[in-house]
Design a protein around this motif. Structure first.
Motif, PDB file in Angstrom:
ATOM      1  N   ALA A  85      47.544 -26.822   5.710  1.00 40.26           N
ATOM      2  CA  ALA A  85      47.372 -28.553   5.387  1.00 40.26           C
ATOM      3  C   ALA A  85      48.896 -29.089   6.040  1.00 40.26           C
ATOM      4  CB  ALA A  85      47.310 -28.881   3.849  1.00 40.26           C
ATOM      5  N   HIS A  86      49.932 -28.275   5.674  1.00 44.81           N
ATOM      6  CA  HIS A  86      51.138 -28.592   6.126  1.00 44.81           C
ATOM      7  C   HIS A  86      51.165 -28.458   7.584  1.00 44.81           C
ATOM      8  CE1 HIS A  86      53.157 -27.506   1.947  1.00 44.81           C
ATOM      9  NE2 HIS A  86      52.560 -28.199   1.785  1.00 44.81           N
ATOM     10  N   TRP A  87      50.795 -27.482   8.002  1.00 44.56           N
ATOM     11  CA  TRP A  87      50.825 -27.450   9.573  1.00 44.56           C
ATOM     12  C   TRP A  87      50.017 -28.679  10.321  1.00 44.56           C
ATOM     13  CZ3 TRP A  87      52.153 -23.202  12.965  1.00 44.56           C
ATOM     14  CH2 TRP A  87      52.743 -22.013  12.379  1.00 44.56           C
ATOM     15  N   GLU A  88      48.976 -29.083   9.836  1.00 47.50           N
ATOM     16  CA  GLU A  88      48.166 -30.347  10.318  1.00 47.50           C
ATOM     17  C   GLU A  88      49.163 -31.374  10.184  1.00 47.50           C
ATOM     18  OE1 GLU A  88      44.660 -29.837   8.014  1.00 47.50           O
ATOM     19  OE2 GLU A  88      43.610 -28.791   9.524  1.00 47.50           O
TER      20      GLU A  88
ATOM     21  N   ILE B 243      60.919 -25.944  19.961  1.00 47.87           N
ATOM     22  CA  ILE B 243      61.041 -26.039  18.458  1.00 47.87           C
ATOM     23  C   ILE B 243      60.299 -24.777  17.950  1.00 47.87           C
ATOM     24  CG2 ILE B 243      61.031 -27.448  16.522  1.00 47.87           C
ATOM     25  CD1 ILE B 243      60.997 -29.856  18.126  1.00 47.87           C
ATOM     26  N   GLY B 244      60.915 -24.131  16.926  1.00 49.54           N
ATOM     27  CA  GLY B 244      60.238 -22.799  16.213  1.00 49.54           C
ATOM     28  C   GLY B 244      59.537 -23.763  15.190  1.00 49.54           C
ATOM     29  N   VAL B 245      58.153 -23.774  15.052  1.00 49.89           N
ATOM     30  CA  VAL B 245      57.296 -24.390  14.216  1.00 49.89           C
ATOM     31  C   VAL B 245      57.561 -23.696  12.722  1.00 49.89           C
ATOM     32  CG1 VAL B 245      55.214 -25.066  13.504  1.00 49.89           C
ATOM     33  CG2 VAL B 245      55.692 -24.990  15.855  1.00 49.89           C
ATOM     34  N   GLU B 246      57.489 -22.077  12.738  1.00 42.51           N
ATOM     35  CA  GLU B 246      57.640 -21.776  11.399  1.00 42.51           C
ATOM     36  C   GLU B 246      59.147 -22.203  10.753  1.00 42.51           C
ATOM     37  OE1 GLU B 246      54.510 -19.189  13.470  1.00 42.51           O
ATOM     38  OE2 GLU B 246      56.390 -20.411  14.141  1.00 42.51           O
ATOM     39  N   ARG B 247      60.010 -22.276  11.588  1.00 44.03           N
ATOM     40  CA  ARG B 247      61.451 -22.429  10.951  1.00 44.03           C
ATOM     41  C   ARG B 247      61.472 -24.217  10.508  1.00 44.03           C
ATOM     42  NH1 ARG B 247      65.650 -19.416  15.454  1.00 44.03           N
ATOM     43  NH2 ARG B 247      64.384 -17.638  15.315  1.00 44.03           N
ATOM     44  N   LEU B 248      60.858 -24.795  11.449  1.00 47.40           N
ATOM     45  CA  LEU B 248      60.807 -26.154  11.038  1.00 47.40           C
ATOM     46  C   LEU B 248      60.063 -26.371   9.755  1.00 47.40           C
ATOM     47  CD1 LEU B 248      61.534 -29.017  11.897  1.00 47.40           C
ATOM     48  CD2 LEU B 248      59.628 -29.262  13.303  1.00 47.40           C
ATOM     49  N   LEU B 249      58.803 -25.816   9.772  1.00 46.92           N
ATOM     50  CA  LEU B 249      58.160 -25.881   8.316  1.00 46.92           C
ATOM     51  C   LEU B 249      58.827 -25.472   7.202  1.00 46.92           C
ATOM     52  CD1 LEU B 249      54.310 -24.763   9.343  1.00 46.92           C
ATOM     53  CD2 LEU B 249      55.185 -27.051   8.593  1.00 46.92           C
ATOM     54  N   ASP B 250      59.521 -24.389   7.312  1.00 45.17           N
ATOM     55  CA  ASP B 250      60.665 -23.613   6.632  1.00 45.17           C
ATOM     56  C   ASP B 250      61.508 -24.962   5.868  1.00 45.17           C
ATOM     57  OD1 ASP B 250      62.230 -22.204   4.667  1.00 45.17           O
ATOM     58  OD2 ASP B 250      62.444 -20.620   6.038  1.00 45.17           O
ATOM     59  N   LEU B 251      62.091 -25.562   6.918  1.00 47.01           N
ATOM     60  CA  LEU B 251      62.904 -26.605   6.480  1.00 47.01           C
ATOM     61  C   LEU B 251      62.158 -27.762   5.633  1.00 47.01           C
ATOM     62  CD1 LEU B 251      65.290 -27.043   9.654  1.00 47.01           C
ATOM     63  CD2 LEU B 251      65.746 -26.163   7.439  1.00 47.01           C
ATOM     64  N   CYS B 252      61.125 -28.061   6.066  1.00 50.77           N
ATOM     65  CA  CYS B 252      60.231 -29.038   5.487  1.00 50.77           C
ATOM     66  C   CYS B 252      59.996 -28.870   4.191  1.00 50.77           C
ATOM     67  CB  CYS B 252      59.229 -29.511   6.179  1.00 50.77           C
ATOM     68  SG  CYS B 252      59.476 -30.263   7.900  1.00 50.77           S
ATOM     69  N   ASP B 253      59.555 -27.695   3.830  1.00 53.97           N
ATOM     70  CA  ASP B 253      59.270 -27.196   2.456  1.00 53.97           C
ATOM     71  C   ASP B 253      60.390 -27.158   1.559  1.00 53.97           C
ATOM     72  OD1 ASP B 253      56.695 -26.662   3.285  1.00 53.97           O
ATOM     73  OD2 ASP B 253      56.899 -24.564   3.657  1.00 53.97           O
TER      74      ASP B 253
ATOM     75  N   PHE C 210      56.614 -32.267   2.521  1.00 57.53           N
ATOM     76  CA  PHE C 210      55.249 -32.258   2.636  1.00 57.53           C
ATOM     77  C   PHE C 210      54.665 -31.804   1.335  1.00 57.53           C
ATOM     78  CE2 PHE C 210      55.335 -30.135   7.274  1.00 57.53           C
ATOM     79  CZ  PHE C 210      55.662 -31.489   7.398  1.00 57.53           C
ATOM     80  N   GLN C 211      53.724 -32.799   0.734  1.00 61.17           N
ATOM     81  CA  GLN C 211      53.176 -32.428  -0.463  1.00 61.17           C
ATOM     82  C   GLN C 211      51.725 -31.886  -0.359  1.00 61.17           C
ATOM     83  OE1 GLN C 211      54.879 -33.244  -3.320  1.00 61.17           O
ATOM     84  NE2 GLN C 211      56.367 -34.141  -1.963  1.00 61.17           N
ATOM     85  N   ALA C 212      51.494 -31.130  -1.166  1.00 63.77           N
ATOM     86  CA  ALA C 212      50.014 -30.466  -1.144  1.00 63.77           C
ATOM     87  C   ALA C 212      48.955 -31.314  -0.960  1.00 63.77           C
ATOM     88  CB  ALA C 212      49.686 -29.790  -2.678  1.00 63.77           C
ATOM     89  N   ALA C 213      48.345 -31.185   0.058  1.00 65.78           N
ATOM     90  CA  ALA C 213      47.201 -32.068   0.299  1.00 65.78           C
ATOM     91  C   ALA C 213      45.902 -31.973  -0.487  1.00 65.78           C
ATOM     92  CB  ALA C 213      46.670 -31.959   1.905  1.00 65.78           C
ATOM     93  N   PRO C 214      45.401 -33.029  -1.039  1.00 66.43           N
ATOM     94  CA  PRO C 214      43.908 -32.796  -1.785  1.00 66.43           C
ATOM     95  C   PRO C 214      42.839 -32.334  -0.914  1.00 66.43           C
ATOM     96  CG  PRO C 214      44.493 -35.134  -1.551  1.00 66.43           C
ATOM     97  CD  PRO C 214      45.587 -34.244  -0.869  1.00 66.43           C
TER      98      PRO C 214
END
Length: 428
Positions: free
Chosen positions: A23-26, A310-320, A325-329
């Protein structure tokens, strides 16, 4: 008696992305597509597999990627040497040449997907990882270099990321790099006693990369090495100054880093990295620059180009870390039912709700109301719609607010089935 099957695990360095994480990736991918569309970039999708010679030619035979990291094999059917893409740029330039995309106009394109490198897995670095790759093809001016950096600053702002800083350098043109290379090799030869084995191996094949060393014993040697910037001619300096002026106009802070190089052979003039201290050793979130010689190198007519990845995994790590990003229902509406008959009515109602644009789950199978409500709450739904036998007989449904948008709402109420969809459209 049959032999038990040994459990299969994912390959080391290749990670599963499970529904909660996906959900965070999307969310990120949707943000990225909106951001790129605002600058006129269009999506390009190239094959995961390419001919190995594309990368040995485009990236360079003496780079770490080609020497150590590529997943390459010989096709058993026809003997062709193939490689799983270790980066996007060479394949995107190959497609641009093959389909003559620069015939009548420049191209702004991007790709998003997996790339593969056989290296030691660690935080932010995997054997299958993902990149956002953005390329501007056929445009030569410093305005495009600066625009790419400015648009990245906008992305960080959109994602709520503050702890990313910009480092900038110029690699000049080929003749300027050759003059610097000769001076650099002489410098390395004079300090050969402090060079480690890797630096000695590289000093005649890729000496610029020696300056990128993390070895503490080599830092003084690297700091005293001839600077490429001092070998730049008037045109290269003017291009770099043009980039810097536009970044100043945009209010973007940057650090000049004369030791900043790129690991691939096709870069020239502007190079840049966005880096952070929040990811440990793998601190580069985005790297890019200009590569005006690659189109001709791969068989096309000479054409300028600039891009970044851009490295997506690294960017998501920073976002987390930043809570971006909040948990998507899983859904907005969860349908609870009492019997087979009410479940069938719930399935019909669910389709009407989906027609109206709602995300809906009908509880599967049969279960007590208590366990259905427990599952409804875990789904993240805002409201549970209850269809019991009494409700069905009266053509009604009870709705229970699990997460109220309005404190004045009743926690539970009963609505006619005929008006339920319209009522929920007003309240959810």
């Amino acid at each position: 008696m049959s032999q038990s099957f040994k459990k299969v695990h994912a390959i080391t360095g290749m990670k599963d992305i499970l529904p909660d994480g996906s959900a965070h990736w999307e969310h990120l991918e949707e943000t990225v597509r909106q951001w790129l569309a605002a600058y006129g970039y269009r999506n390009m999708r190239t094959p995961v597999l390419e001919h190995t010679r594309l990368f040995t030619r485009g990236i360079g035979e003496v780079t770490d990627i080609v020497e150590k990291e590529m997943y390459s094999f010989t096709d058993a059917l026809n003997g062709e040497h193939l490689t799983m893409r270790p980066e996007f740029t060479a394949g995107m330039v190959r497609a641009t040449i093959e389909h003559n995309l620069l015939y009548d106009r420049p191209q702004r394109v991007y790709a998003l997907g997996p790339v593969f490198r056989h290296e030691k897995p660690q935080r932010g670095r995997y054997r299958q990882f993902h990149q956002i790759d953005v390329e501007a093809l056929g445009m030569a001016g410093p305005d495009i270099d600066a625009e790419m950096i400015v648009m990245l600053a906008r992305l960080w702002k959109m994602l709520g990321l503050a702890d990313i800083r910009l480092e900038l350098n110029s690699l000049g043109q080929a003749d300027e790099r050759r003059a610097h290379r000769e001076a650099l090799v002489r410098h390395l030869e004079q300090h050969i006693e402090v060079l480690d084995d890797e630096a000695r191996r590289r000093m005649h094949t890729n000496p610029l990369r020696v300056l990128d060393t993390k070895n503490p014993a080599m830092q003084e040697m690297a700091n005293s090495a001839p600077r490429l910037f001092d070998f730049l001619g008037e045109a290269s300096r003017a291009h770099f100054q043009g980039v810097c002026k536009r970044l100043d106009d945009a209010g973007i802070a940057y650090t000049l880093n004369p030791r900043l190089v790129r690991g691939l052979d096709y870069y020239n003039l502007t190079v840049f990295e966005w880096v952070t201290d929040r990811l440990g050793a793998q601190g580069t979130v985005c790297g890019g620059g200009r590569y005006d010689g690659l189109v001709e190198l791969l068989g096309g007519k000479p054409a300028p180009a600039v891009g970044f990845a851009i490295g997506v995994e690294r960017l998501l790590d920073l976002c987390d870390q930043s809570g971006a990003f909040q948990a998507a229902p899983e859904c907005q509406v969860y349908l609870v039912h009492q019997s087979e008959e009410t479940q069938r009515e719930a399935a019909t109602l669910a389709e009407k709700l989906r027609d109206a644009g709602f995300k809906v789950i009908v509880h599967p199978g049969s279960a007590s109301f208590k366990s259905q409500f427990k599952r409804a709450d875990a789904s993240g739904a805002q409201v549970a719609v209850i269809l019991g036998e009494d409700e069905l007989r009266n053509r009604q449904a009870s709705i229970k607010w699990l997460r109220q948008a309005d404190d004045t709402q009743a926690q539970q109420e009963t609505l006619p089935l005929e008006s339920l969809v319209d009522e929920l459209k007003q309240k959810v």
